[in-house]
Scaffold this motif. Structure first.
Motif, PDB file in Angstrom:
ATOM      1  N   ALA A  76       1.541   4.966   1.425  1.00  0.00           N
ATOM      2  CA  ALA A  76       1.216   5.878   2.520  1.00  0.00           C
ATOM      3  C   ALA A  76       0.827   7.239   1.965  1.00  0.00           C
ATOM      4  O   ALA A  76      -0.029   7.930   2.526  1.00  0.00           O
ATOM      5  N   SER A  77       1.419   7.618   0.851  1.00  0.00           N
ATOM      6  CA  SER A  77       1.077   8.880   0.182  1.00  0.00           C
ATOM      7  C   SER A  77       1.627   8.855  -1.231  1.00  0.00           C
ATOM      8  O   SER A  77       2.512   8.059  -1.562  1.00  0.00           O
TER       9      SER A  77
ATOM     10  N   ALA B  50       3.670   2.370   2.423  1.00  0.00           N
ATOM     11  CA  ALA B  50       3.334   2.055   3.805  1.00  0.00           C
ATOM     12  C   ALA B  50       4.240   0.917   4.268  1.00  0.00           C
ATOM     13  O   ALA B  50       4.813   0.188   3.451  1.00  0.00           O
TER      14      ALA B  50
ATOM     15  N   GLU C 179      11.214  -1.955   2.239  1.00  0.00           N
ATOM     16  CA  GLU C 179      11.048  -0.791   3.105  1.00  0.00           C
ATOM     17  C   GLU C 179      12.301   0.067   3.131  1.00  0.00           C
ATOM     18  O   GLU C 179      12.236   1.267   3.401  1.00  0.00           O
TER      19      GLU C 179
ATOM     20  N   ARG D 223       0.845  -1.195   0.000  1.00  0.00           N
ATOM     21  CA  ARG D 223       0.000   0.000   0.000  1.00  0.00           C
ATOM     22  C   ARG D 223       0.876   1.239   0.000  1.00  0.00           C
ATOM     23  O   ARG D 223       2.027   1.214   0.441  1.00  0.00           O
TER      24      ARG D 223
ATOM     25  N   ALA E 295       9.108   2.778   3.309  1.00  0.00           N
ATOM     26  CA  ALA E 295       8.794   3.508   4.542  1.00  0.00           C
ATOM     27  C   ALA E 295      10.046   3.854   5.337  1.00  0.00           C
ATOM     28  O   ALA E 295      10.209   4.984   5.815  1.00  0.00           O
TER      29      ALA E 295
ATOM     30  N   THR F 267       8.874  12.809   4.733  1.00  0.00           N
ATOM     31  CA  THR F 267       7.686  12.207   5.321  1.00  0.00           C
ATOM     32  C   THR F 267       6.396  12.703   4.703  1.00  0.00           C
ATOM     33  O   THR F 267       5.346  12.101   4.894  1.00  0.00           O
ATOM     34  N   ARG F 268       6.455  13.821   3.968  1.00  0.00           N
ATOM     35  CA  ARG F 268       5.258  14.381   3.325  1.00  0.00           C
ATOM     36  C   ARG F 268       5.594  14.748   1.889  1.00  0.00           C
ATOM     37  O   ARG F 268       6.716  15.149   1.566  1.00  0.00           O
TER      38      ARG F 268
END
Length: 385
Positions: free
Chosen positions: A132-133, A182, A191, A130, A149, A158-159
C-alpha cells in the motif's frame, strides 16, 4: 484437377448472385461457429484470470498444530520446496517470540493480536501481495519492518514518511517501519503481522527454522505437489506436516471449463447444416438450368466422372469461399465483443481449422447428389431440353 477447379470457378463466377446467396449460408454457419467458440473462450479466459487472482495455485505448508511432536521445518525449507518440478515460487516465514508495541511505554500485555514474523525478500512475489505504501524487505539485515494492513491499522500507522519512518518496538528492539502491505484476503494471517527481515530477526533470538512455507505451483499440478510436500519437508515424519488443500477457487475454475462447449458446438453444427442445405439447393437448380451445357460436354466426349467432378468441385469451392468469409467475420466479431467487455480475446485455432474442414465436408455432401444427378443425364435428353 486443375481443369475441374477452372470449370468450377467459371460456374461460380458465371452466377455471382446465386453464388453469393449460397456462400452466405456457409459464411453464417462459420461465423456462428467462430463466435460461439471464441466469445465463450474469451469469457472463460477472463474468468480464469479472475479466479487465478484468488490463489488457485497457492499452497501453505506448516507443522501440524494438532501435535506437540510436530517436527521443526529445516532451515532450507523454501529451497527444498523450489526443487519440486512444478513449483514456481516458494518463500518461508517464521514466528518470533517477541511482543509488538507502538512504543516501549505501551502495556506489554496489550498487543492487539499482532504477531512478529521473520520473512525473506521474495515473500511478496510468492503470495502475489502488494504494497500500500513504502518498500518491502529489500535489505533483510537492517532493523526494519513491514506491517500487514490490519496490524498497521491497530498500531495507528497509516502513512509513511521515507525521511522519518515511524518506529515500533518488537521485543527489546526498535525497528523502522519501511512498508505497509495492501489487504491480502488469501493470507489473513499476514495482514495481522509485523514482518522482520530474516537476518535482522536473528538479533531477536530467531533460530533460523521457518514455521510456514508459502508456495505457488503450476495449476494443473497443484494436487500432485500437495501430495509430495510433507515428505519433502520432513522425510522422517511426513504425517506431522500439514498442507492446505487447493483453493476452492480452483475447483470452481475447473467446474466452469467446458460447461457450454457441447451446446455451442451443437448450435454451430446446425448453422453449418443450414448453410449446406443452401449450397445443395443452389447446385440442384444449377443442374436443371445447365442441362444443355451438360449434354454438350457429354456429346463432346466428357465422361460421367468429369461432369461429376466439376459439380462436386463447384459446391466445395462455394463452401470454402463462404467458410473463409465466415471465419473473418466471426473473428472480427469475437475481437470486438471481447474488447467491449474488457476480456482477453481468444479465438480457438482448433475451432477455425475444424470449421474450415467442416465447411469443405458440408460442401462435398451438399454437392454429391447434384453432381451424381448431372453425371447421369443422357446427352440426347440434355440437348433436347
Amino acid at each position: 484437377m486443375t481443369d475441374a477447379l477452372h470449370e468450377a470457378w467459371r460456374g461460380v463466377r458465371g452466377r455471382p448472385g446465386r453464388a453469393v446467396l449460397s456462400g452466405v449460408g456457409i459464411a453464417l454457419g462459420m461465423a456462428t461457429l467462430v463466435l460461439v467458440t471464441g466469445i465463450p473462450a474469451s469469457g472463460q479466459a477472463d474468468l480464469d484470470r479472475r479466479l487465478t487472482a484468488l490463489g488457485t495455485d497457492l499452497l501453505v505448508a506448516q507443522p501440524s498444530a494438532a501435535s506437540d511432536d510436530a517436527p521443526a521445518l529445516p532451515e532450507q525449507a523454501a529451497a527444498m520446496v523450489r526443487r519440486i518440478g512444478p513449483v514456481e515460487a516458494a518463500s518461508a516465514v517464521a514466528s518470533l517470540d517477541a511482543r509488538v508495541r507502538r512504543t516501549p511505554f505501551a502495556d506489554p500485555n496489550d498487543t492487539a493480536g499482532i504477531v512478529a514474523l521473520a520473512a525473506t525478500g521474495d515473500l511478496l512475489e510468492t503470495i502475489r501481495g502488494r504494497l500500500a505504501s513504502g518498500a518491502f524487505l529489500s535489505t533483510p539485515e537492517l532493523p526494519t519492518a513491514v506491517l500487514g494492513a490490519q496490524a498497521a491499522d491497530w498500531l495507528g500507522i497509516t502513512r509513511l514518511d521515507p525521511a522519518r519512518p515511524p518506529q515500533i518496538a518488537v521485543g527489546d528492539a526498535f525497528l523502522a517501519v519501511v512498508g505497509i502491505l495492501a489487504p491480502m484476503p488469501l493470507t489473513p494471517e499476514l495482514e495481522q503481522a509485523v514482518l522482520v527481515g530474516w537476518d535482522a530477526a536473528r538479533e531477536l533470538g530467531f533460530d533460523g527454522h521457518p514455521t510456514v512455507v508459502y508456495l505457488r505451483a503450476a495449476e494443473s499440478r497443484v494436487e500432485s505437489v500437495r501430495d509430495v510436500l510433507p515428505a519433502t519437508l520432513s522425510p522422517e515424519l511426513p504425517g506431522l506436516v500439514g498442507v492446505s488443500r487447493p483453493s476452492d477457487a480452483l475447483a470452481a475454475k475447473r467446474a466452469t471449463q467446458g460447461t457450454f462447449s457441447a451446446l455451442f458446438l451443437g448450435l454451430a453444427g446446425v448453422a453449418l447444416a443450414v448453410g449446406g442445405i443452401g449450397v445443395a439447393n443452389t447446385m440442384i437448380v444449377g443442374v436443371l438450368e445447365r442441362r444443355r451445357e451438360i449434354g454438350l460436354r457429354r456429346a463432346l466426349g466428357a465422361r460421367r466422372k468429369d461432369v461429376r467432378r466439376q459439380f462436386l468441385t463447384e459446391a466445395m469451392l462455394l463452401s470454402v469461399l463462404g467458410g473463409l468469409t465466415g471465419v473473418v467475420a466471426g473473428t472480427l466479431g469475437t475481437l470486438g465483443f471481447a474488447a467491449a467487455r474488457g476480456w482477453p480475446p481468444v479465438v480457438p485455432l482448433t475451432a477455425l481449422a475444424g470449421g474450415l474442414a467442416g465447411s469443405v465436408l458440408v460442401g462435398a455432401l451438399a454437392g454429391l447428389y447434384p453432381a451424381v444427378r448431372a453425371a447421369r443425364l443422357p446427352p440426347t435428353e440434355a440437348l433436347a431440353t
